[in-house]
Structure formats: structure tokens, C-alpha cells
Design a protein around this motif. Structure first.
Motif, PDB file in Angstrom:
ATOM      1  N   LEU A 737       0.850  -1.183   0.000  1.00 33.52           N
ATOM      2  CA  LEU A 737       0.000   0.000   0.000  1.00 33.52           C
ATOM      3  C   LEU A 737       0.885   1.231   0.000  1.00 33.52           C
ATOM      4  CD1 LEU A 737      -2.960   0.971   0.139  1.00 33.52           C
ATOM      5  CD2 LEU A 737      -2.702   1.085   2.630  1.00 33.52           C
ATOM      6  N   ASP A 738       0.652   2.128  -0.966  1.00 33.93           N
ATOM      7  CA  ASP A 738       1.422   3.369  -1.097  1.00 33.93           C
ATOM      8  C   ASP A 738       2.928   3.105  -1.163  1.00 33.93           C
ATOM      9  OD1 ASP A 738      -0.953   4.787  -0.968  1.00 33.93           O
ATOM     10  OD2 ASP A 738      -0.848   5.032   1.210  1.00 33.93           O
ATOM     11  N   GLY A 739       3.305   2.048  -1.880  1.00 38.97           N
ATOM     12  CA  GLY A 739       4.720   1.748  -2.061  1.00 38.97           C
ATOM     13  C   GLY A 739       5.400   1.161  -0.851  1.00 38.97           C
ATOM     14  N   LYS A 740       4.643   0.637   0.115  1.00 40.24           N
ATOM     15  CA  LYS A 740       5.220   0.047   1.313  1.00 40.24           C
ATOM     16  C   LYS A 740       4.585  -1.312   1.561  1.00 40.24           C
ATOM     17  CE  LYS A 740       6.118   4.484   3.629  1.00 40.24           C
ATOM     18  NZ  LYS A 740       5.865   5.303   4.840  1.00 40.24           N
ATOM     19  N   LEU A 741       5.409  -2.211   2.127  1.00 47.05           N
ATOM     20  CA  LEU A 741       4.919  -3.530   2.498  1.00 47.05           C
ATOM     21  C   LEU A 741       4.396  -3.458   3.928  1.00 47.05           C
ATOM     22  CD1 LEU A 741       4.578  -6.535   1.769  1.00 47.05           C
ATOM     23  CD2 LEU A 741       6.879  -6.941   2.664  1.00 47.05           C
ATOM     24  N   LEU A 742       3.102  -3.700   4.100  1.00 45.59           N
ATOM     25  CA  LEU A 742       2.450  -3.533   5.400  1.00 45.59           C
ATOM     26  C   LEU A 742       1.808  -4.846   5.836  1.00 45.59           C
ATOM     27  CD1 LEU A 742       0.596  -0.138   4.763  1.00 45.59           C
ATOM     28  CD2 LEU A 742       2.876  -0.484   5.749  1.00 45.59           C
ATOM     29  N   ILE A 743       1.623  -4.936   7.165  1.00 47.20           N
ATOM     30  CA  ILE A 743       0.813  -6.016   7.712  1.00 47.20           C
ATOM     31  C   ILE A 743      -0.651  -5.607   7.574  1.00 47.20           C
ATOM     32  CG2 ILE A 743       0.323  -7.427   9.731  1.00 47.20           C
ATOM     33  CD1 ILE A 743       3.067  -7.888   8.576  1.00 47.20           C
ATOM     34  N   HIS A 744      -1.367  -6.306   6.721  1.00 51.82           N
ATOM     35  CA  HIS A 744      -2.768  -5.945   6.491  1.00 51.82           C
ATOM     36  C   HIS A 744      -3.631  -6.216   7.714  1.00 51.82           C
ATOM     37  CE1 HIS A 744      -6.672  -5.592   4.543  1.00 51.82           C
ATOM     38  NE2 HIS A 744      -6.969  -6.803   4.986  1.00 51.82           N
ATOM     39  N   GLY A 745      -3.374  -7.324   8.393  1.00 54.81           N
ATOM     40  CA  GLY A 745      -4.135  -7.678   9.583  1.00 54.81           C
ATOM     41  C   GLY A 745      -3.683  -9.017  10.104  1.00 54.81           C
ATOM     42  N   TYR A 746      -4.163  -9.357  11.293  1.00 54.99           N
ATOM     43  CA  TYR A 746      -3.838 -10.658  11.854  1.00 54.99           C
ATOM     44  C   TYR A 746      -5.101 -11.465  12.048  1.00 54.99           C
ATOM     45  CZ  TYR A 746      -5.301  -8.700  16.380  1.00 54.99           C
ATOM     46  OH  TYR A 746      -6.014  -8.131  17.389  1.00 54.99           O
ATOM     47  N   PHE A 747      -4.936 -12.793  11.982  1.00 53.55           N
ATOM     48  CA  PHE A 747      -6.056 -13.722  12.005  1.00 53.55           C
ATOM     49  C   PHE A 747      -6.359 -14.152  13.436  1.00 53.55           C
ATOM     50  CE2 PHE A 747      -6.818 -14.739   7.539  1.00 53.55           C
ATOM     51  CZ  PHE A 747      -5.671 -14.233   6.947  1.00 53.55           C
ATOM     52  N   GLU A 748      -7.636 -14.283  13.692  1.00 53.73           N
ATOM     53  CA  GLU A 748      -8.113 -14.898  14.927  1.00 53.73           C
ATOM     54  C   GLU A 748      -9.267 -15.807  14.537  1.00 53.73           C
ATOM     55  OE1 GLU A 748      -8.709 -13.629  19.490  1.00 53.73           O
ATOM     56  OE2 GLU A 748      -9.550 -12.294  18.008  1.00 53.73           O
ATOM     57  N   GLY A 749      -8.931 -17.088  14.382  1.00 48.44           N
ATOM     58  CA  GLY A 749      -9.906 -18.005  13.806  1.00 48.44           C
ATOM     59  C   GLY A 749     -10.109 -17.682  12.344  1.00 48.44           C
ATOM     60  N   SER A 750     -11.342 -17.479  11.940  1.00 44.81           N
ATOM     61  CA  SER A 750     -11.645 -17.125  10.556  1.00 44.81           C
ATOM     62  C   SER A 750     -11.783 -15.622  10.356  1.00 44.81           C
ATOM     63  CB  SER A 750     -12.949 -17.812  10.114  1.00 44.81           C
ATOM     64  OG  SER A 750     -14.027 -17.415  10.945  1.00 44.81           O
ATOM     65  N   LEU A 751     -11.640 -14.841  11.428  1.00 49.44           N
ATOM     66  CA  LEU A 751     -11.774 -13.389  11.349  1.00 49.44           C
ATOM     67  C   LEU A 751     -10.413 -12.739  11.197  1.00 49.44           C
ATOM     68  CD1 LEU A 751     -14.444 -12.802  14.142  1.00 49.44           C
ATOM     69  CD2 LEU A 751     -14.823 -12.909  11.678  1.00 49.44           C
ATOM     70  N   VAL A 752     -10.389 -11.644  10.464  1.00 47.18           N
ATOM     71  CA  VAL A 752      -9.164 -10.888  10.239  1.00 47.18           C
ATOM     72  C   VAL A 752      -9.324  -9.521  10.892  1.00 47.18           C
ATOM     73  CG1 VAL A 752      -7.568  -9.964   8.525  1.00 47.18           C
ATOM     74  CG2 VAL A 752      -8.798 -12.088   8.061  1.00 47.18           C
ATOM     75  N   HIS A 753      -8.374  -9.173  11.762  1.00 51.61           N
ATOM     76  CA  HIS A 753      -8.382  -7.870  12.403  1.00 51.61           C
ATOM     77  C   HIS A 753      -7.481  -6.938  11.600  1.00 51.61           C
ATOM     78  CE1 HIS A 753     -10.395  -9.725  15.791  1.00 51.61           C
ATOM     79  NE2 HIS A 753      -9.426 -10.639  15.856  1.00 51.61           N
TER      80      HIS A 753
END
Length: 855
Positions: A737-753
Motif C-alpha cells: 500500500l502506497d509503495g510500502k509492504l504492510l501487515i494488512h491484519g492478523y487472524f483470529e480463527g476465521s476473522l481478520v483484524h
């Protein structure tokens, strides 16, 4: 016509194909359809209609016909003969009775004008093959009306034993004994000139290589010229219609066809092969496999087997191969591996029961100096001993096809006694360390017996390639179930390359191949024949190098050097589904065995770029590790040295040093992988799911953590766009995103935060407690330490140390004794991985967030 003009052949047929291309297609067509006496013109073949269309264009245009007869006289006559045999049977018989004609008559007149039939045959046009196919049915229909047969009836009775002997040897595919021909020639006054010419042609065949030394070839040519001279005086004279030479008792054109079959062929392999032009021996007679090799100048071996070999070698650490081929025939698959791999091909065992085929394999080994290939003349079965070999296709006129130790039901087939062996005995020797061991089976009806004999040694094999001949098995469904059970019990993965694109990947479910086999057996149930066959590959996990099909987005750059002039498209048979798609979508050709540059880059690198610094890498300044200075290929001594050194009393110290140096080496490789365009490559890899996604993302994430307390943090790929962080394996998703490698979110079961922050900020906020800064409020002396904060006007503004996110601007203020209600569909939940942290979830919309929802 003068001989030089007759042998001339060059140029192009008008605006159509070249003469070399037409010759290759016609030679391959006759090899596949006219190699045996009972096989006739296949009018369903698209190649047949292509050739016939070329002839019709030439025949319908007088200018083009004159041009073609001048450019390539023999090729023009061969196409004319193809047009003749394509006519209806009654038209052919009527044409044979005419004294003058424009179809078959010019061909016989041309042959009568030259004595050098051997030079005409050397041009590669199947002229004599087509004449031989006309000769047999014509004799059966009109032989009794031939005046020569009636005129020589007195001599016929004395010549009949010899002619029956000649015909029997022609049908069985063996040479006519020289003693019988010599005995007939010793009575010149008691035999007809046609029998004398037949005996001369039969004797010329015996005097050809490899039966005699090459310097005696001139003797065979003189015998041919003498025989043709006898035939041209009366047998081929214009005073007789074509009925006379083509319906006689003497198999002249069948012998001429056999004389046109060379006993050695020089292959034309791609330039990257270690030996691109090896010479191999074939059977010097009309036989399907030998004819295809002669017409194509390529090995008669399925291309999906090439793919298996290349993947096994590319995935092998030591880059060597050992092959055991059961049912080797002429040994083409084994010889291709030896020619292509060179010194990486350590050893091989070729098992072939047919004596003449086994002799041809031995001759090829001697010609090329491949003394590491062992030839075993035996039949593989369930146990060793003595048995019988049945020629299943003898009734079809091909005595060398479909030989099996199991006879067909209700069909009498000739058989010979043979020695029996087992695959376990063939695999009794131990291969060199790091060698990929392949087993190739072409066992036809006795497939299950061969597998039984391999049971005790199956664990020694890395991959198995076999041909499942459903048309020759009494119960193909039961045989398929037993075959799958055998391989699964031995720890193999099973695939059908003809139907699966990603067949070589280990993660495939087991039921995929079984379902494809059931569908194929059901589809071929009503039209099943002896040629109904499917190819099966069984391999162990992680023994094959296989890139995902989705990684191929660009056209393959076929820059390899390979000349395909005069080679028919039908020569490239047995392609896997993957190879077919590579040829169709990416333009891959035989130069890369239809795998493209992407698949062969690693194989080429393994073959050419030997890691010569492998031993030098382990030298250290302390003097604990001093590998020997070994030759280029001596991997075995190096491996024994490391095993002995790591087991010494200082083994733990040496192992620690090796691990540290390897870690630094891997870190340097990661830095080299990340270039100026790394972020663009990562974005493309994440979008397309290419194979370089994992190394690129892991290297970039590790680079961002260097010099922090999270240095050397564990990062591994868990799927497309998904990764695991740390020892506890927290699952996260990444994005660019915007030329940077980011952590989009973390998983908790089937949900993504969703978080959308860099990895350092993410680990600081959500990493393991042991990896965070100390969170207690005591100093070293047990006194309460001031809270972390900043001074504002002489006061300290406290900053919370909680792992929970900062409260939202929208506060939960009591309203009439209770909190504000959440919008419809939203619920408040406590994190299971981080107790005390709450978030809001809308399961209907699949949304999660830390901020309190407002709507």
C-alpha cells in the motif's frame, strides 16, 4: 532420367510447405500406419488428409505439377503413389490392368530407369513402403491372373520352398538366411530370373551393417544393382501392365522396403543436451518404433517421461540419476537420459526380453561408449525363474509389439522361453548418495506381477513412471485399484500427467488421480483396444521440482538452438497436460521439451553452475574446519568428510560455527534478492501468486527488523499473501500500500483484524509479551518507577502501557443507567489470543474493528 536429376530434392511446393516438411510428415505417417503387413491406410488421420491435399493441389495444377517433378522427382512420385493407394479398391485393380496410365505406371518406369535403388531409398521417401503395401493385397486379388505366375509354374514348384521361407522371415521380422539364398543361386539354370533377383536382394540385406563390417557395404550395393538389372529386363518392362510386377509370387518390393531401413540413426536433440547428436541402433527392417526413430531422428519416448526426469534431477541435491527401465524396447528413454544429462546420469539398467531388440540396445551402448548402462535380456515378473514371453501383436503383423509374460485370453499367440527376474533384484545395489532413483515400467498385461516383484524394494525408489494398458488387462478397474493401493501403501503420491496440469505438486489430494482414472476407464469402456493406454506417475513428496502453473504469465523465450527441418509434428507425442498448455499458451517447443524457459532455468543452472565454493565456504580462520581440496564432481568424498568431522569430539563446536556461517550466508542471499524494484516485484508476486512471493516478502520483512529487538524474528509463508511470525506462529496477511509492504491484519480463527501498519509497529503492539519492553512499574531497587510520559507545564502526562488500542473518540457514556446500544448486527467480543482486549465484530458483513461502530 539421369541419376543426379532423379536424386535432386529441394525447394518449396509453390506457396505451400517445403519438400523436407512433406517428406517428414509422409515418413512419419507411413511409419505409424504402414509398418506392419496388415495395417492399411488410416483415412481418419488428419496428417493423411494434409498430405492428400498437397497431392491434389499439385495434380490439379499442370504448372505446379511440372515444377514439382523437376524440384523433387522421387518426392513427386511418392505423393503420386499415395494418391494411387487412396483410390477405391476397384479403381486400383482396374488401373493395374492397364498398359498405359498416369498413376502407377510412371513410378514403375522410373524405377526401371535406374539400378541404384539403394540411393533412391537413402533420400528418405517411403516409396518402397507404399509399393510393398500395394504388392500384398494385389497378389491376393489378382495373383492368379498374372501371366508370369502361369508362365513360371514349372519352376514355381522347385522355388516354392525358398519363397515360402522368404515370406515367413519377412512376416516374422528376421533376416533371410544367407545359406538358403546362396543355395538357390547355385542353381542358375533351374530357377527363374525373378527368384534369382529375389535371392540377390535377400543376400544384400545380410551383407548390410551391423551384420557385417561397414567396409563391405559396397558388396551389398553391387548385389542390389545386379538384382535390379535382372528385374528391369523383363519384370519392369513397359510391355507388361503394373499387374505383373505387383501381383507376382516374388516379394521384390517387400525386400526393397527392408533394404531401405537403416540400422543406425543419428538423433537430433536440442543444443543443451550433453550429447545432442548421438548414434543409436534400430532394427534394420519395417517396424513401428524403428521407423518412427528413422523418420523423426528423435527418441521414441513419451515427453511426459522427459518432464519427470528433468524435475527429478532439478530437485536432487547431488544432481544425479539412476534409471531402471523395464520393457526398454530399443532403449530410447534410457539413451535420451544418458545423452541429455551426461555425467549426471550415473547408471542405468535396461530390461528387454526380445532378443533382437536387446541386441540393438547393446549395440547402441557400444557405439556411444555408455558402459554404465547394463542390458538385461529377461522378463520382469512376480518372481525369478524361467517363463514364456508371448507376442501379443504378432497377428497384426508386428512381431515386436506388446510382448508380455501373460497371454491373452482366447487368442493364440506365439511364445518363446525366457528368463524371469524381479524389479527387487534389479534394485538390489545401493545407489550413490544423493542420487535420484527412477523406475520406468512398460509391462502391458503383466503390470501387477511386475509391481509384486518390486514390493520389497519399492522404498528405494524416488519416482515411478508406468503405462497402464487398459486394453490388455483382463479387469482394468480392479487392476487400477490394486495399483493405487500399492503406491499409497509404499508412501507415493500418484498422478496422471495426461489429465492434470499441476500433477507434480506434492500437496495434491489423493482422490484427484483416482477420479481421473475412473473417468478415463468409463470413457474408453466401449471403444477400448490394445492401444488404450494412460500414463501414471508415482513419486514421493519433495522429490520433484515443480513450479505452480499460475506462475507462468509471460511467453517462453525459446532462444535455444534446435533444427526441426523435416521433422513431423507427430514426432512429439506423449505430452503431459502441462506440456500441451505450455506449447499452446506460452509458445514452448521441443527445444525445451515443451516446458519453456521458466521450467528449465533451474535445471540449466544446476547443470552448468556447479557450486564450486561449497567447500571453501566452510573454511574458518580458527582452523577447526579444513575441508579437503577435492575435484569438481567428487561429492561422495566431501559428504563422507563432513559426516566424519561432525561426529568428532568437537562436533558441537563445529556445528555451531556452521550454523552461524549459514545464517550469515542466508542473510546475504536475502539482501541480494531485494533490489531497487523489490516493492514492484512483491506487488506483482502477491497479485499473481508466483513462486518468488515467499522469498521476497520474507526477505523484506526481515530487512525491516534488522537492528531492532525483533532481529532474527521467524518469518515463514503460510499461503498466498499469508505468513507466520514468531515462534508462536501468529498468522498475518500482508499487502503493498502506497509503495510500502504492510501487515494488512492478523487472524483470529476465521476473522481478520485489520491493522495496516509496518511489521515493526505491529510486533511492538501485538507481539509476544517476552519480546516487548518490561511492563512492570518497579526500578532495580524495588521502588515504584514513574510512568513513562512527557512533561507538560511541570507535570507528567501519563501514557498508558496497555496493549489494548486507544479508546475511540466516541465514548460509551451511560444513558439512563446503561451503555449506549450498538448498531444492529454489531457485537462486542474479547480477544482469545490476548485476554483483556476487546473488539467489535459484525459477522453478517464479515467486519471487525477496535473502534466502537457508530452505524
Amino acid at each position: 532420367m539421369a541419376l543426379p536429376a532423379l536424386l535432386r530434392c529441394s525447394g518449396q511446393i509453390g506457396s505451400g510447405p517445403s519438400w523436407a516438411e512433406v517428406r517428414g510428415n509422409l515418413s512419419f505417417y507411413t511409419a505409424m500406419n504402414l509398418a506392419s503387413r496388415d495395417i492399411t491406410v488410416d483415412t481418419q488421420s488428419p496428417r493423411y488428409w494434409e498430405l492428400l491435399d498437397v497431392w491434389r493441389k499439385i495434380d490439379g495444377n499442370p504448372v505446379l505439377s511440372q515444377q514439382a517433378s523437376n524440384q523433387c522427382p522421387v518426392g513427386y512420385l511418392t505423393l503420386k503413389l499415395l494418391g494411387f493407394v487412396s483410390l477405391r479398391a476397384e479403381v486400383i485393380l482396374a488401373e493395374l490392368l492397364k498398359l498405359e496410365g498416369v498413376m502407377i505406371h510412371p513410378i514403375l518406369r522410373c524405377l526401371a530407369s535406374t539400378l541404384d535403388w539403394h540411393k533412391v531409398a537413402d533420400l528418405g521417401w517411403p516409396l518402397f513402403r507404399l509399393l510393398a503395401r500395394v504388392e500384398s493385397p494385389a497378389h491376393n486379388e489378382l495373383g492368379m491372373t498374372n501371366p508370369l505366375n502361369t508362365w513360371s509354374e514349372a519352376n514355381w514348384l522347385s522355388e516354392m520352398p525358398y519363397l515360402e521361407l522368404v515370406q515367413r522371415h519377412l512376416d516374422e521380422g528376421i533376416a533371410v538366411p544367407a545359406a538358403a539364398s546362396g543355395l538357390l543361386l547355385s542353381y542358375p539354370d533351374r530357377i527363374s530370373p525373378y527368384s534369382r533377383a529375389t535371392a540377390l536382394l535377400a543376400l544384400a540385406e545380410v551383407l548390410r551393417p551391423p551384420r557385417v563390417a561397414p567396409d563391405l557395404v559396397g558388396e551389398a550395393e553391387r548385389l542390389i544393382r545386379r538384382a535390379v538389372y535382372i528385374l528391369s529386363e523383363d519384370f519392369l518392362a513397359p510391355k507388361y501392365p503394373p499387374l505383373v510386377p505387383l501381383t507376382s509370387h516374388w516379394p521384390v518390393f517387400q525386400l526393397a522396403d527392408r533394404l531401405a531401413c537403416k540400422g543406425e540413426v543419428r538423433w537430433n536433440l536440442p543444443a543443451q543436451a550433453a550429447r545432442s547428436r548421438p548414434r543409436v541402433a534400430v532394427l534394420p527392417m519395417p517396424e513401428k518404433v524403428s521407423d518412427v526413430v528413422r523418420s523423426c531422428s528423435l527418441p521414441y519416448c513419451d515427453l511426459n517421461f522427459f518432464e519427470l526426469v528433468l524435475r527429478a534431477v532439478a530437485a536432487s541435491a547431488r544432481k544425479r540419476l539412476h534409471l531402471v527401465e523395464v520393457g526398454a524396447n530399443l532403449g530410447d528413454c534410457t539413451f535420451w537420459a544418458a545423452a541429455h544429462l551426461g555425467r549426471r546420469f550415473t547408471s542405468a539398467t535396461a530390461v528387454e526380453p526380445v532378443p533382437s531388440a536387446a541386441a540393438a540396445v547393446r549395440r547402441s551402448v557400444t557405439i556411444n561408449g555408455w558402459d554404465f548402462i547394463q542390458v538385461v535380456q529377461a522378463v520382469a515378473g512376480a518372481k525369478a525363474g524361467e517363463g514364456s514371453m508371448h507376442f501379443l501383436a504378432h497377428s497384426a503383423g508386428n512381431p515386436y509389439a506388446s510382448a508380455s509374460a501373460v497371454p491373452l485370453r482366447d487368442v493364440e499367440t506365439p511364445s518363446v522361453p525366457v528368463r524371469m527376474t524381479t524389479v527387487a533384484h534389479l534394485l538390489s545395489s545401493q545407489p550413490r548418495p544423493g542420487t535420484a532413483r527412477l523406475l520406468k515400467l512398460y509391462a502391458y498385461a503383466d503390470l501387477l506381477d511386475v509391481l509384486k516383484g518390486a514390493k520389497s524394494a519399492a522404498r528405494k525408489v524416488d519416482a515411478v513412471w508406468l503405462a497402464f494398458a487398459a486394453g490388455l488387462l483382463p479387469r482394468p478397474r480392479s487392476a487400477a485399484v490394486a495399483m493405487f493401493a500399492f503406491f499409497y501403501h509404499q508412501g507415493f503420491r500418484v498422478a496422471l500427467p495426461s489429465f492434470e496440469v499441476d500433477w507434480c505438486r506434492s500437496w495434491r489430494p489423493r482422490w484427484v488421480a483416482e477420479q481421473k482414472m475412473r473417468q478415463w476407464l468409463a470413457a474408453t469402456q466401449t471403444s477400448r483396444s490394445a492401444h488404450s493406454m494412460v500414463y501414471v506417475v508415482a513419486f514421493r513428496p519433495r522429490v520433484l521440482h515443480c513450479k505452480p502453473w499460475q506462475s507462468f504469465k509471460q511467453h517462453a523465450d525459446e532462444t535455444r538452438v534446435w533444427d526441426r527441418a523435416g521433422i513431423a509434428n507427430g514426432c512429439f507425442f506423449g505430452r503431459s497436460r502441462r506440456q500441451l498448455l505450455m506449447a499452446k499458451r506460452h509458445g514452448a517447443t521441443y527445444a525445451s521439451y515443451f516446458l519453456g524457459d521458466e521450467e528449465l532455468e533451474l535445471e540449466q543452472q544446476i547443470r552448468e553452475e556447479k557450486v564450486v565454493t561449497r567447500l571453501d565456504f566452510f573454511h574458518d580462520s580458527d582452523g577447526d574446519i579444513h575441508p579437503p581440496q577435492l575435484p569438481f564432481e567428487d561429492d561422495d568424498r566431501a559428504q563422507r568428510w563432513f559426516h566424519r568431522k561432525l561426529k568428532s569430539k568437537d562436533g558441537s563446536k563445529i556445528r555451531a560455527k556452521l550454523c552461524n556461517k549459514l545464517a550469515l550466508q542466508l542473510q546475504g542471499m536475502g539482501h541480494e534478492l531485494i533490489g531497487r524494484d523489490a516493492i514492484e516485484r512483491v506487488s506483482e508476486a502477491l497479485t499473481q501468486g508466483t513462486a518468488e512471493e515467499g522469498p521476497l516478502v520474507c526477505s523484506m520483512l526481515a530487512k525491516e527488523l534488522e537492528g531492532t529487538r525483533f532481529d532474527h524474528h521467524w518469518v515463514s509463508q503460510d499461503g498466498k499473501g499469508r505468513y507466520r511470525l514468531g515462534e508462536d506462529g501468529m498468522k498475518v496477511a500482508v499487502q503493498v500500500l502506497d509503495g510500502k509492504l504492510l501487515i494488512h491484519g492478523y487472524f483470529e480463527g476465521s476473522l481478520v483484524h485489520p491493522v495496516r501498519i509496518p511489521i515493526l509497529a505491529f510486533l511492538t503492539e501485538h507481539g509476544k509479551t517476552s519480546e516487548k519492553q518490561p511492563e512492570d512499574d518497579c526500578d532495580l531497587f524495588g521502588q515504584a518507577a514513574p510512568a513513562t510520559g512527557e512533561k507538560e507545564g511541570g507535570q507528567i502526562r501519563l501514557r498508558s502501557r496497555s496493549r489494548s488500542p486507544r479508546p475511540s473518540k466516541v465514548q460509551e457514556t451511560p444513558a439512563q443507567g446503561g451503555p449506549l446500544p450498538l448498531p444492529p448486527g454489531w457485537v462486542k467480543k474479547e480477544s482469545r489470543s490476548k485476554p483483556g482486549v476487546f473488539y467489535y465484530a459484525n459477522e453478517a458483513k464479515g467486519l471487525t474493528q477496535f473502534e466502537r461502530p457508530t452505524s
